[in-house]
Scaffold this motif. Structure first.
Motif, PDB file in Angstrom:
ATOM      1  N   VAL A  94       0.810  -1.223   0.000  1.00 41.92           N
ATOM      2  CA  VAL A  94       0.000   0.000   0.000  1.00 41.92           C
ATOM      3  C   VAL A  94       0.841   1.270   0.000  1.00 41.92           C
ATOM      4  CG1 VAL A  94      -1.976  -1.076   1.119  1.00 41.92           C
ATOM      5  CG2 VAL A  94      -0.197  -0.029   2.515  1.00 41.92           C
ATOM      6  N   ARG A  95       2.156   1.154   0.240  1.00 43.11           N
ATOM      7  CA  ARG A  95       2.991   2.349   0.340  1.00 43.11           C
ATOM      8  C   ARG A  95       4.151   2.419  -0.635  1.00 43.11           C
ATOM      9  NH1 ARG A  95       4.103   3.979   6.548  1.00 43.11           N
ATOM     10  NH2 ARG A  95       2.030   4.741   6.975  1.00 43.11           N
ATOM     11  N   TRP A  96       4.415   1.392  -1.384  1.00 44.65           N
ATOM     12  CA  TRP A  96       5.646   1.368  -2.169  1.00 44.65           C
ATOM     13  C   TRP A  96       5.697   2.455  -3.235  1.00 44.65           C
ATOM     14  CZ3 TRP A  96       6.468   0.650  -7.309  1.00 44.65           C
ATOM     15  CH2 TRP A  96       5.421   0.129  -8.056  1.00 44.65           C
ATOM     16  N   ILE A  97       4.570   2.808  -3.817  1.00 42.75           N
ATOM     17  CA  ILE A  97       4.557   3.859  -4.844  1.00 42.75           C
ATOM     18  C   ILE A  97       4.906   5.209  -4.208  1.00 42.75           C
ATOM     19  CG2 ILE A  97       3.127   5.148  -6.473  1.00 42.75           C
ATOM     20  CD1 ILE A  97       1.621   2.531  -7.001  1.00 42.75           C
ATOM     21  N   ALA A  98       4.266   5.520  -3.087  1.00 40.58           N
ATOM     22  CA  ALA A  98       4.551   6.781  -2.398  1.00 40.58           C
ATOM     23  C   ALA A  98       6.008   6.827  -1.939  1.00 40.58           C
ATOM     24  CB  ALA A  98       3.613   6.950  -1.206  1.00 40.58           C
ATOM     25  N   LEU A 103      11.587   8.971  -2.488  1.00 42.27           N
ATOM     26  CA  LEU A 103      13.024   8.744  -2.643  1.00 42.27           C
ATOM     27  C   LEU A 103      13.558   9.314  -3.961  1.00 42.27           C
ATOM     28  CD1 LEU A 103      13.276   5.141  -1.178  1.00 42.27           C
ATOM     29  CD2 LEU A 103      13.922   7.295  -0.081  1.00 42.27           C
ATOM     30  N   VAL A 104      12.790   9.147  -5.033  1.00 48.00           N
ATOM     31  CA  VAL A 104      13.210   9.672  -6.330  1.00 48.00           C
ATOM     32  C   VAL A 104      13.246  11.199  -6.311  1.00 48.00           C
ATOM     33  CG1 VAL A 104      12.487   9.928  -8.748  1.00 48.00           C
ATOM     34  CG2 VAL A 104      12.552   7.664  -7.697  1.00 48.00           C
ATOM     35  N   VAL A 105      12.235  11.816  -5.740  1.00 48.25           N
ATOM     36  CA  VAL A 105      12.185  13.281  -5.706  1.00 48.25           C
ATOM     37  C   VAL A 105      13.295  13.844  -4.813  1.00 48.25           C
ATOM     38  CG1 VAL A 105      10.776  15.272  -5.061  1.00 48.25           C
ATOM     39  CG2 VAL A 105       9.747  13.395  -6.303  1.00 48.25           C
ATOM     40  N   ILE A 106      13.584  13.170  -3.697  1.00 53.67           N
ATOM     41  CA  ILE A 106      14.691  13.598  -2.837  1.00 53.67           C
ATOM     42  C   ILE A 106      16.003  13.542  -3.622  1.00 53.67           C
ATOM     43  CG2 ILE A 106      16.118  12.821  -0.891  1.00 53.67           C
ATOM     44  CD1 ILE A 106      13.515  12.319   0.643  1.00 53.67           C
ATOM     45  N   ALA A 132       4.870  14.777  -1.758  1.00 56.97           N
ATOM     46  CA  ALA A 132       5.138  13.342  -1.701  1.00 56.97           C
ATOM     47  C   ALA A 132       5.291  12.859  -0.266  1.00 56.97           C
ATOM     48  CB  ALA A 132       6.400  13.011  -2.517  1.00 56.97           C
ATOM     49  N   LEU A 133       5.970  13.654   0.568  1.00 57.35           N
ATOM     50  CA  LEU A 133       6.110  13.270   1.980  1.00 57.35           C
ATOM     51  C   LEU A 133       4.754  13.331   2.687  1.00 57.35           C
ATOM     52  CD1 LEU A 133       9.473  14.988   2.894  1.00 57.35           C
ATOM     53  CD2 LEU A 133       8.964  12.555   3.066  1.00 57.35           C
ATOM     54  N   PHE A 134       3.931  14.299   2.310  1.00 56.96           N
ATOM     55  CA  PHE A 134       2.588  14.387   2.895  1.00 56.96           C
ATOM     56  C   PHE A 134       1.755  13.184   2.485  1.00 56.96           C
ATOM     57  CE2 PHE A 134      -1.829  15.916   2.909  1.00 56.96           C
ATOM     58  CZ  PHE A 134      -1.922  16.295   4.238  1.00 56.96           C
ATOM     59  N   TRP A 135       1.872  12.771   1.223  1.00 61.65           N
ATOM     60  CA  TRP A 135       1.145  11.606   0.725  1.00 61.65           C
ATOM     61  C   TRP A 135       1.632  10.338   1.413  1.00 61.65           C
ATOM     62  CZ3 TRP A 135       2.344   8.828  -4.439  1.00 61.65           C
ATOM     63  CH2 TRP A 135       1.392   7.829  -4.668  1.00 61.65           C
TER      64      TRP A 135
END
Length: 136
Positions: A94-98, A103-106, A132-135
């Protein structure tokens, strides 16, 4: 620290006592709490520095400090739940996409800040990083 010692984490499976990282990080509950507090405070302080950089108009420096502050704050929760458990939770179905997007955006933020030095792109990536961190 009687309150901390009385907390029972095993019912909810939140603390990771047996993981790959167990050999490296054998920490007591008090040490975990200190690690969390220090990382969280350091991440917050670095985020304040990033805000000062943004006010001064140095968007690239803002992006660097903002990203490092987020990484340190993000790692602070590893002290509470255990780094192995945090890693497993990050890549649960349930979390791998987020998690992957975070990680990619960082990584992209740091690449753009250090190599391209594009202020507007750094600012856009920091906004995406926040969302992304909020999501997550």
């Amino acid at each position: 620290m009687k309150l901390w010692d009385s907390l029972e984490f095993s019912d909810q499976g939140t603390m990771d006592d047996k993981s790959f990282f167990d050999g490296f990080f054998k920490l007591s509950k008090t040490q975990r709490l200190y690690g969390f507090g220090i990382c969280f405070a350091a991440g917050f302080a670095i985020s304040i520095i990033s805000t000062i950089a943004l006010i001064r108009g140095d968007v690239v420096l803002f992006a660097i400090f903002y990203t490092i502050g987020n990484i340190i704050s993000f790692l602070s929760t590893g002290f509470l739940v255990g780094f192995g458990k945090q890693f497993k939770t990050m890549f649960a179905p349930v979390r791998w996409i987020a998690s992957a997007i975070v990680l990619v955006v960082i990584a992209l933020t740091l690449v753009v800040a250090f190599w391209l030095k594009s202020g507007i792109l750094c600012l856009i990536l920091c906004i995406i990083q926040f969302m992304a961190l909020f999501w997550y």
